[in-house]
Scaffold this motif. Sequence first.
Motif, mmCIF file in Angstrom:
data_model
loop_
_atom_site.group_PDB
_atom_site.id
_atom_site.type_symbol
_atom_site.label_atom_id
_atom_site.label_comp_id
_atom_site.label_asym_id
_atom_site.label_seq_id
_atom_site.Cartn_x
_atom_site.Cartn_y
_atom_site.Cartn_z
ATOM 1 N N ARG A 1 3.743 3.083 18.938
ATOM 2 C CA ARG A 1 3.885 4.547 18.934
ATOM 3 C C ARG A 1 4.583 5.002 20.211
ATOM 4 N NH1 ARG A 1 0.606 6.832 15.070
ATOM 5 N NH2 ARG A 1 -0.708 5.300 13.992
ATOM 6 N N ILE B 1 1.723 11.762 3.345
ATOM 7 C CA ILE B 1 1.712 12.527 4.601
ATOM 8 C C ILE B 1 1.966 13.987 4.283
ATOM 9 C CG2 ILE B 1 2.987 12.981 6.740
ATOM 10 C CD1 ILE B 1 3.446 10.016 7.009
ATOM 11 N N GLN C 1 6.714 6.910 15.129
ATOM 12 C CA GLN C 1 6.017 5.661 14.784
ATOM 13 C C GLN C 1 7.060 4.537 14.669
ATOM 14 O OE1 GLN C 1 4.204 9.024 14.078
ATOM 15 N NE2 GLN C 1 5.475 8.429 12.353
ATOM 16 N N PHE D 1 10.180 6.051 1.664
ATOM 17 C CA PHE D 1 9.691 7.430 1.688
ATOM 18 C C PHE D 1 10.238 8.226 0.506
ATOM 19 C CE2 PHE D 1 7.504 6.942 5.481
ATOM 20 C CZ PHE D 1 8.262 6.704 6.605
ATOM 21 N N LEU E 1 -2.517 -3.018 5.887
ATOM 22 C CA LEU E 1 -3.063 -2.294 7.050
ATOM 23 C C LEU E 1 -3.661 -3.266 8.071
ATOM 24 C CD1 LEU E 1 -3.059 0.792 7.439
ATOM 25 C CD2 LEU E 1 -5.475 0.787 6.916
ATOM 26 N N ARG F 1 5.896 14.875 12.966
ATOM 27 C CA ARG F 1 5.043 13.702 13.270
ATOM 28 C C ARG F 1 5.972 12.630 13.821
ATOM 29 N NH1 ARG F 1 0.013 11.698 10.176
ATOM 30 N NH2 ARG F 1 -0.175 13.863 9.504
ATOM 31 N N ARG G 1 0.865 -1.200 0.000
ATOM 32 C CA ARG G 1 0.000 0.000 0.000
ATOM 33 C C ARG G 1 0.889 1.234 0.000
ATOM 34 N NH1 ARG G 1 -0.075 1.680 5.820
ATOM 35 N NH2 ARG G 1 1.062 -0.012 6.816
ATOM 36 N N TYR H 1 0.624 5.744 1.064
ATOM 37 C CA TYR H 1 -0.166 6.860 1.590
ATOM 38 C C TYR H 1 0.708 8.104 1.506
ATOM 39 C CZ TYR H 1 2.531 5.361 5.649
ATOM 40 O OH TYR H 1 3.562 4.972 6.480
ATOM 41 N N ASN I 1 10.294 5.929 13.243
ATOM 42 C CA ASN I 1 10.584 7.067 12.372
ATOM 43 C C ASN I 1 9.819 8.297 12.819
ATOM 44 O OD1 ASN I 1 8.013 7.563 10.789
ATOM 45 N ND2 ASN I 1 8.318 5.419 10.312
ATOM 46 N N GLU J 1 2.868 -1.964 14.640
ATOM 47 C CA GLU J 1 3.135 -0.561 14.973
ATOM 48 C C GLU J 1 3.220 -0.321 16.484
ATOM 49 O OE1 GLU J 1 0.296 2.661 13.703
ATOM 50 O OE2 GLU J 1 1.966 2.997 12.330
ATOM 51 N N HIS K 1 8.052 0.446 13.910
ATOM 52 C CA HIS K 1 7.579 -0.672 13.082
ATOM 53 C C HIS K 1 8.454 -1.899 13.291
ATOM 54 C CE1 HIS K 1 4.634 1.756 11.127
ATOM 55 N NE2 HIS K 1 5.528 2.727 11.124
ATOM 56 N N ILE L 1 8.724 12.277 11.055
ATOM 57 C CA ILE L 1 8.653 12.996 9.774
ATOM 58 C C ILE L 1 8.514 14.496 10.062
ATOM 59 C CG2 ILE L 1 7.364 13.169 7.605
ATOM 60 C CD1 ILE L 1 8.191 10.318 8.025
ATOM 61 N N LYS M 1 9.432 0.840 5.292
ATOM 62 C CA LYS M 1 8.928 2.089 4.712
ATOM 63 C C LYS M 1 9.859 2.561 3.601
ATOM 64 C CE LYS M 1 5.589 2.620 7.698
ATOM 65 N NZ LYS M 1 4.212 2.369 7.275
HETATM 66 C C1 LIG Z 1 -0.935 5.000 7.093
HETATM 67 C C2 LIG Z 1 -2.365 4.754 6.694
HETATM 68 C C3 LIG Z 1 -3.398 5.365 7.373
HETATM 69 N N1 LIG Z 1 -4.681 5.101 7.006
HETATM 70 C C4 LIG Z 1 -5.784 5.733 7.734
HETATM 71 C C5 LIG Z 1 -6.148 4.896 8.943
HETATM 72 C C6 LIG Z 1 -5.807 5.757 10.122
HETATM 73 O O1 LIG Z 1 -6.929 5.801 10.988
HETATM 74 C C7 LIG Z 1 -5.575 7.151 9.578
HETATM 75 C C8 LIG Z 1 -4.371 7.784 10.255
HETATM 76 O O2 LIG Z 1 -3.303 6.873 10.095
HETATM 77 P P1 LIG Z 1 -2.159 6.841 11.201
HETATM 78 O O3 LIG Z 1 -2.749 7.331 12.501
HETATM 79 O O4 LIG Z 1 -1.530 5.498 11.152
HETATM 80 O O5 LIG Z 1 -1.169 7.917 10.677
HETATM 81 P P2 LIG Z 1 0.229 8.191 11.401
HETATM 82 O O6 LIG Z 1 0.054 8.231 12.885
HETATM 83 O O7 LIG Z 1 0.779 9.388 10.739
HETATM 84 O O8 LIG Z 1 1.145 6.960 11.073
HETATM 85 C C9 LIG Z 1 1.560 6.880 9.743
HETATM 86 O O9 LIG Z 1 2.738 7.631 9.730
HETATM 87 C C10 LIG Z 1 3.808 6.979 9.061
HETATM 88 C C11 LIG Z 1 5.060 7.800 9.215
HETATM 89 C C12 LIG Z 1 4.009 5.614 9.581
HETATM 90 O O10 LIG Z 1 5.142 5.210 9.885
HETATM 91 C C13 LIG Z 1 2.838 4.739 9.660
HETATM 92 O O11 LIG Z 1 2.841 4.156 10.980
HETATM 93 C C14 LIG Z 1 1.534 5.407 9.461
HETATM 94 O O12 LIG Z 1 0.574 4.807 10.317
HETATM 95 O O13 LIG Z 1 -5.328 7.011 8.189
HETATM 96 C C15 LIG Z 1 -4.994 4.253 5.966
HETATM 97 O O14 LIG Z 1 -6.185 4.008 5.669
HETATM 98 N N2 LIG Z 1 -3.988 3.667 5.264
HETATM 99 C C16 LIG Z 1 -2.675 3.877 5.595
HETATM 100 O O15 LIG Z 1 -1.787 3.303 4.934
#
Ligand SMILES: Cc1cn([C@H]2C[C@H](O)[C@@H](COP(=O)(O)OP(=O)(O)O[C@H]3O[C@@H](C)C(=O)[C@@H](O)[C@H]3O)O2)c(=O)[nH]c1=O
Length: 144
Positions: free
Chosen positions: A136, A40, A52, A61, A127, A49, A36, A38, A108, A134, A54, A110, A59
């Motif tokens: 935190r 940020i 986090q 990036f 996910l 941020r 997957r 995403y 990590n 994970e 793992h 960010i 990851k």
């Molecule tokens: C990361 C991610 C989040 N989400 C959704 C579910 C979650 O409720 C919402 C917020 O996600 P998180 O709270 O995990 O976001 P965050 O706390 O910013 O954590 C993320 O930051 C990066 C740096 C990481 O290393 C990952 O752990 C990722 O979880 O977004 C997804 O649907 N798919 C994804 O791949």
Amino acid sequence: MSKENKHPQLIKGGIHADHRGQISFVNDMKFKTIERFYIISNSAENPLRAWQGHKIDNKYFYCMQGVIRVYFVKVDNWESPSKKLKVESVVLSANQSNILHIPEGYANAIESLEKDSKLISFSTLPLSRISEDEVRFENGMWAI
Ligand SMILES: Cc1cn([C@H]2C[C@H](O)[C@@H](COP(=O)(O)OP(=O)(O)O[C@H]3O[C@@H](C)C(=O)[C@@H](O)[C@H]3O)O2)c(=O)[nH]c1=O
């Protein structure tokens, strides 16, 4: 068998510009293990941020816009990590087109260094498995 020495690595890419415009690429990035992705974008009020952790997820990036500093720490103990662990970091910029690979076992953080910076993250763990992966830690866990 010796444990593979997996330390964060920069996968170098490049940018081609000509009269038509620009192409940013990372030819050596492989997607076979990616589950997957995403994007940020930190808010102006909270540009950092952190943290986090793992246990399993890798990851990859890539900074799509602006400039982002990614910090990482090799976690020694998930239940009660030392506060004295070495914090390393890499700056990723949309003008450099590189990917930072952080293998499993790291936490990590960010930090957006410019307004509206955007980081795309490619993850190797679905996910659905996040709960086993994970961990935190609060912002101040390791000094930045
Ligand atoms: C990361 C991610 C989040 N989400 C959704 C579910 C979650 O409720 C919402 C917020 O996600 P998180 O709270 O995990 O976001 P965050 O706390 O910013 O954590 C993320 O930051 C990066 C740096 C990481 O290393 C990952 O752990 C990722 O979880 O977004 C997804 O649907 N798919 C994804 O791949």
